[in-house]
Design an enzyme around this catalytic site. Structure first.
Site, PDB file in Angstrom:
ATOM      1  N   THR A   1      44.487   5.664 -14.022  1.00  0.00           N
ATOM      2  CA  THR A   1      44.086   4.345 -14.515  1.00  0.00           C
ATOM      3  C   THR A   1      42.577   4.217 -14.713  1.00  0.00           C
ATOM      4  OG1 THR A   1      43.868   3.411 -12.291  1.00  0.00           O
ATOM      5  CG2 THR A   1      46.046   3.295 -13.313  1.00  0.00           C
ATOM      6  N   ASP A   2      42.212   3.180 -15.441  1.00  0.00           N
ATOM      7  CA  ASP A   2      40.800   2.846 -15.584  1.00  0.00           C
ATOM      8  C   ASP A   2      40.440   1.837 -14.485  1.00  0.00           C
ATOM      9  OD1 ASP A   2      41.823   0.380 -16.422  1.00  0.00           O
ATOM     10  OD2 ASP A   2      41.419   0.769 -18.545  1.00  0.00           O
ATOM     11  N   LEU A   3      39.270   1.263 -14.580  1.00  0.00           N
ATOM     12  CA  LEU A   3      38.816   0.338 -13.538  1.00  0.00           C
ATOM     13  C   LEU A   3      39.706  -0.885 -13.374  1.00  0.00           C
ATOM     14  CD1 LEU A   3      34.949   0.412 -14.130  1.00  0.00           C
ATOM     15  CD2 LEU A   3      36.236   1.421 -12.228  1.00  0.00           C
ATOM     16  N   SER A   4      40.430  -1.256 -14.420  1.00  0.00           N
ATOM     17  CA  SER A   4      41.274  -2.454 -14.340  1.00  0.00           C
ATOM     18  C   SER A   4      42.688  -2.153 -13.830  1.00  0.00           C
ATOM     19  CB  SER A   4      41.353  -3.121 -15.715  1.00  0.00           C
ATOM     20  OG  SER A   4      42.011  -2.260 -16.629  1.00  0.00           O
TER      21      SER A   4
ATOM     22  N   ILE B   1      44.834  -0.175 -15.365  1.00  0.00           N
ATOM     23  CA  ILE B   1      45.698   0.092 -16.513  1.00  0.00           C
ATOM     24  C   ILE B   1      45.563   1.567 -16.886  1.00  0.00           C
ATOM     25  CG2 ILE B   1      45.997  -0.378 -18.986  1.00  0.00           C
ATOM     26  CD1 ILE B   1      45.179  -3.268 -18.392  1.00  0.00           C
TER      27      ILE B   1
END
Length: 159
Positions: A29-32, A34
């Site tokens: 995932t990315d920082l969010s 997602i």
């Protein structure tokens, strides 16, 4: 008494479709939270590799024998909804067309345990060509096209 770890559980064929399960981890995932867009391609690649292995198509042996290797020559992907941290996903792969030196495989990434209403997150279509060690298209090794055709026709035991 423990005799070792349980056996590895690969994907499975159900009719003409190959199902490959996976879970989204933090690293995906990315920082969010997602799933990063390139990871959907990785999931699809793992599912295709598993499908070929289950069909008895030994990519490694073909490479080591100097016959050649698969290369993606065309790819289309549509992102519909995001996958998120801890999601249980299923990649569903189906063979759409078989040619002498290539195969077209459609793939969908689904979320949800309820098989009646899974949520489609991503859809894609991949054309893979068999290439000689020099990088030129060449016919698939003997029997591979027949295995792909068997899968496309819904034979559950394509080997």
């Amino acid at each position: 008494m423990v005799s070792g770890p349980p056996p590895f559980v690969p994907g499975v064929f159900v009719g003409a479709a190959h199902f490959y399960r996976l879970r989204v981890y933090f690293e995906d995932t990315d920082l969010s939270g997602i799933v990063y867009h390139a990871n959907y391609l990785r999931y699809m690649e793992r599912a295709r590799s598993d499908m070929l292995r289950l069909a008895g198509i030994d990519q490694r042996a073909a490479m080591e024998a100097g016959e050649g290797a698969w290369a993606v020559t065309d790819l289309a992907i549509k992102y519909l909804r995001p996958a998120k941290l801890d999601d249980d996903l299923t990649v569903v792969s189906t063979v759409e067309a078989v040619r002498g030196a290539s195969v077209i495989i459609a793939q969908r990434i689904l979320r949800g345990q309820d098989e009646l209403t899974p949520e489609v997150l991503t859809g894609g279509r991949v054309t893979a060509a068999f290439l000689s060690p020099e990088g030129r298209p060449r016919r698939q090794p003997a029997g591979w096209a027949e295995r792909f055709t068997a899968i496309m026709n819904g034979e559950t035991n394509p080997c």
